[in-house]
Write a protein that holds these residues in place. Structure first.
Motif, PDB file in Angstrom:
ATOM      1  N   GLU A  85       0.837  -1.211   0.000  1.00 36.34           N
ATOM      2  CA  GLU A  85       0.000   0.000   0.000  1.00 36.34           C
ATOM      3  C   GLU A  85       0.867   1.255   0.000  1.00 36.34           C
ATOM      4  N   ARG A  86       1.905   1.237   0.820  1.00 33.67           N
ATOM      5  CA  ARG A  86       2.776   2.419   0.909  1.00 33.67           C
ATOM      6  C   ARG A  86       3.538   2.637  -0.400  1.00 33.67           C
ATOM      7  N   ALA A  87       3.992   1.537  -0.990  1.00 37.99           N
ATOM      8  CA  ALA A  87       4.722   1.647  -2.252  1.00 37.99           C
ATOM      9  C   ALA A  87       3.840   2.244  -3.342  1.00 37.99           C
ATOM     10  N   GLU A  88       2.608   1.820  -3.369  1.00 31.55           N
ATOM     11  CA  GLU A  88       1.705   2.370  -4.379  1.00 31.55           C
ATOM     12  C   GLU A  88       1.513   3.867  -4.162  1.00 31.55           C
ATOM     13  N   GLU A  89       1.372   4.277  -2.894  1.00 32.72           N
ATOM     14  CA  GLU A  89       1.198   5.705  -2.592  1.00 32.72           C
ATOM     15  C   GLU A  89       2.400   6.524  -3.048  1.00 32.72           C
ATOM     16  N   GLU A  90       3.606   5.922  -2.912  1.00 41.12           N
ATOM     17  CA  GLU A  90       4.844   6.658  -3.174  1.00 41.12           C
ATOM     18  C   GLU A  90       5.354   6.492  -4.601  1.00 41.12           C
ATOM     19  N   GLY A  91       4.650   5.727  -5.432  1.00 41.73           N
ATOM     20  CA  GLY A  91       5.116   5.506  -6.802  1.00 41.73           C
ATOM     21  C   GLY A  91       6.347   4.623  -6.865  1.00 41.73           C
ATOM     22  N   ILE A  92       6.422   3.659  -5.969  1.00 35.96           N
ATOM     23  CA  ILE A  92       7.567   2.743  -5.896  1.00 35.96           C
ATOM     24  C   ILE A  92       7.171   1.397  -6.493  1.00 35.96           C
ATOM     25  N   GLY A  93       7.999   0.866  -7.384  1.00 39.33           N
ATOM     26  CA  GLY A  93       7.736  -0.432  -7.986  1.00 39.33           C
ATOM     27  C   GLY A  93       7.911  -1.550  -6.973  1.00 39.33           C
ATOM     28  N   THR A  94       7.175  -2.654  -7.161  1.00 35.21           N
ATOM     29  CA  THR A  94       7.227  -3.760  -6.193  1.00 35.21           C
ATOM     30  C   THR A  94       7.528  -5.073  -6.894  1.00 35.21           C
ATOM     31  N   LEU A  95       8.505  -5.793  -6.359  1.00 34.14           N
ATOM     32  CA  LEU A  95       8.896  -7.099  -6.885  1.00 34.14           C
ATOM     33  C   LEU A  95       8.645  -8.143  -5.805  1.00 34.14           C
ATOM     34  N   GLY A  96       7.900  -9.190  -6.147  1.00 36.28           N
ATOM     35  CA  GLY A  96       7.564 -10.228  -5.180  1.00 36.28           C
ATOM     36  C   GLY A  96       8.485 -11.431  -5.304  1.00 36.28           C
ATOM     37  N   ILE A  97       8.998 -11.881  -4.176  1.00 34.90           N
ATOM     38  CA  ILE A  97       9.825 -13.088  -4.147  1.00 34.90           C
ATOM     39  C   ILE A  97       9.174 -14.134  -3.257  1.00 34.90           C
ATOM     40  N   LYS A  98       9.612 -15.372  -3.432  1.00 31.33           N
ATOM     41  CA  LYS A  98       9.121 -16.517  -2.656  1.00 31.33           C
ATOM     42  C   LYS A  98       7.623 -16.756  -2.853  1.00 31.33           C
TER      43      LYS A  98
END
Length: 294
Positions: free
Chosen positions: A186-199
């Protein structure tokens, strides 16, 4: 394959990112073949690290051949300026390129590490100098650790472009702040930060070594993975349905083709389908963060 904006970087990443650690387990010819297979699926985001055996060296030939098609992430576990600079230069040399698109703080685990990284003479200064010199592009962070630590990093690093963290139904079904990666999303979306999921494909911890020695484990992963095509597709669809920009493929080359196929056929899961997967996995042993130090 579907693409999504990698935060505010301006790059559109495919919903699957190739975890190039898998190349470490292959001979060069096999590594070349795997990279071509990944590119044939349209994957445009690769991730590698100097700690992945000789994966950088094995990625190099095909990376240089297809450089314009690949957004490359690399990383360092060094926390201070000089070490981070040396690792960056070593990675550039081993890969045989002059620019890394995304350079990441690798495996942040403790608050005192964040203090060092962001302090005077810390790794972040080296990252920013390298960016000014054109050696790297975006700055990112990876962590298997406490989600609050990732949120602290977002607070302290105002030019952070991406974060990488675990996300799967086992973790999503756990209570407690130490599993609250949803808050990071949620915070990443607010800040315009890309998200990479592992595991995304982690089923749980391996049995103790006295029950199943490491040499007898069927996969190179440091967790026991799901390995049936239907399970892998469910796990991929679950992770990508959470709002991640992209899901990183697992470390064992035997699993990569199935994950690429799942990514190519990705369909967003309904809320009820997501809840069903979480309920199925809720009581499984989480592979993170307990196995953090393996």
């Amino acid at each position: 394959m579907e693409t999504r904006p990698l935060g505010d970087t301006g790059h559109e990443s495919t919903v699957a990112t190739f975890g190039a650690i898998a190349l470490n387990w292959l001979e060069q010819a096999g590594a070349n073949q795997m990279v071509e297979q990944v590119l044939d699926y349209g994957v445009n985001h690769f991730d590698v690290a100097p700690t992945y055996g000789d994966a950088e060296l094995k990625l190099g030939p095909k990376l240089r051949q297809h450089r314009e098609e690949i957004y490359l992430g690399c990383k360092t576990q060094e926390r201070e300026y000089e070490g981070a600079r040396r690792k960056l230069e070593r990675s550039l040399d081993r890969l045989g390129i002059d620019h890394i698109d995304l350079y990441q703080i690798h495996g942040l685990e403790y608050e005192h590490e964040l203090e060092t990284i962001t302090g005077e003479g810390g790794a972040l200064e080296a990252f920013r100098d390298a960016r000014d010199e054109g050696l790297i592009g975006d700055i990112g962070l990876t962590s298997h650790g406490n989600p609050q630590l990732i949120l602290d990093a977002i607070d302290r690093i105002d030019d952070l472009s991406t974060v990488m963290f675990p996300l799967n139904p086992v973790v999503a079904g756990k209570d407690g702040d130490e599993y609250d990666y949803e808050a990071v999303l949620e915070r990443a979306e607010e800040e315009g930060i890309g998200t990479l999921g592992i595991k995304a494909f982690a089923k749980g911890s391996w049995p103790p070594t006295d029950e199943l020695p490491e040499d007898d484990r069927p996969y190179a992963n440091w967790y026991e993975p799901v390995d049936r095509p239907d399970e892998i597709r469910e796990r991929f669809d679950f992770a990508a349905s959470q709002g991640l920009t992209t899901v990183v493929t697992p470390g064992d080359p035997k699993l990569v083709a199935m994950v690429l196929d799942a990514a190519d056929r990705y369909e967003e899961l309904s809320e009820s389908e997501q809840r069903s997967l979480i309920e199925q996995a809720r009581h499984d042993e989480s592979p993170v963060p307990e196995q953090l130090h393996h």
